[in-house]
Design an enzyme around this catalytic site. Sequence first.
Site, mmCIF file in Angstrom:
data_model
loop_
_atom_site.group_PDB
_atom_site.id
_atom_site.type_symbol
_atom_site.label_atom_id
_atom_site.label_comp_id
_atom_site.label_asym_id
_atom_site.label_seq_id
_atom_site.Cartn_x
_atom_site.Cartn_y
_atom_site.Cartn_z
ATOM 1 N N GLU A 1 -12.772 2.578 4.103
ATOM 2 C CA GLU A 1 -11.565 2.858 5.228
ATOM 3 C C GLU A 1 -11.515 4.388 5.427
ATOM 4 O O GLU A 1 -10.812 5.149 4.883
ATOM 5 C CB GLU A 1 -10.382 2.031 4.669
ATOM 6 C CG GLU A 1 -9.384 2.127 5.688
ATOM 7 C CD GLU A 1 -8.092 2.289 5.178
ATOM 8 O OE1 GLU A 1 -7.600 2.885 4.226
ATOM 9 O OE2 GLU A 1 -6.937 1.518 5.906
ATOM 10 N N GLU B 1 0.887 -1.289 0.087
ATOM 11 C CA GLU B 1 0.024 -0.025 0.180
ATOM 12 C C GLU B 1 0.725 1.146 0.009
ATOM 13 O O GLU B 1 1.404 1.652 1.187
ATOM 14 C CB GLU B 1 -0.946 -0.031 1.346
ATOM 15 C CG GLU B 1 -1.776 1.247 1.123
ATOM 16 C CD GLU B 1 -2.501 1.461 2.522
ATOM 17 O OE1 GLU B 1 -2.364 0.718 3.718
ATOM 18 O OE2 GLU B 1 -3.832 1.862 2.430
HETATM 19 O O1 3PY Z 1 -1.773 3.974 8.087
HETATM 20 C C1 3PY Z 1 -2.644 3.988 7.055
HETATM 21 O O2 3PY Z 1 -2.915 5.361 6.966
HETATM 22 C C2 3PY Z 1 -3.226 3.036 6.637
HETATM 23 O O3 3PY Z 1 -4.150 3.313 5.763
HETATM 24 C C3 3PY Z 1 -2.812 1.635 7.069
HETATM 25 O O4 3PY Z 1 -3.438 0.417 6.245
#
Ligand code: 3PY
Length: 270
Positions: A250, A151
């Site tokens: 999220e 990510e």
């Molecule tokens: O630390 C963050 O902002 C994340 O999205 C972790 O997955």
Amino acid sequence: MNPQRLTVNCSMLFTDLPLLRRPQAARDAGFDAVEFWWPFDDAVPADREVDEFVSAIDDAGVRLTHLNLAAGDLAAGERGLLSHPPRTREFVESIDVAVGIGARLRTVGFNALYGNRMAGLDVAEQDSLAVDNLAVAARAAATIGAQILLEPLSALPDYPLRLADDALAVSDAVRREHRIDNVALLADLYHLSTNGDDLDHVLSRHTGRIGHVQIADAPGRGEPGTGTMDFARHLDTLDEAGYPRWISLEYRQTLADPIAWLAAFTNGAH
Ligand SMILES: O=C(O)C(=O)CO
């Protein structure tokens, strides 16, 4: 957007509740699937803690689609152990715990945060360790048919993955050096957009290399509609490109109803 492919990040939503009550809150809000950042204080938690976590998800009648691997102390600014030589043992031990949980809860992806650059350490040494650790994690994840996700993040000057191409280059290195192909991009649209990535290009040209998508609006990381991102366009692009995997909510709750925006995208069903 396929409402059956929505998952709720219970590390960012329902945070007014204790962690173990959040899966039930997600179920009560109409979702069948949840995801979490590493939910334990330690990289290797006690069996009892693991069992309580698994039961909270099982008892709520949801599945755990995704789980972040142990990533260090997030509140202190750490973001992952993958590329940290002194933490490798901890990281590797946590993989077994995570895959064990995933086997019980039908998890399809584990997010391995890369780790910040460390002062005094050679960048090449950190990158080489990350590739080797990814190979270990990816082999373990493959035993349950899951992927390891990489990510790009924003707002952390020492975190080296900023654009989709940064993560894809690491995935290429794992494939080249270890012949492993279950390391995919986690396209968090909030982080990519904040870093100035070209979302149209990433979502339409790298669709097959995206293992997971997470959404939050920018600026602010709140619900879609609270910032300036064009979610109608981005979600359409994913649909048109045939993106077949999960999309995670999220974001931070900033509105009285944090999922009201969804109705317009799913014809009221989720
Ligand atoms: O630390 C963050 O902002 C994340 O999205 C972790 O997955």
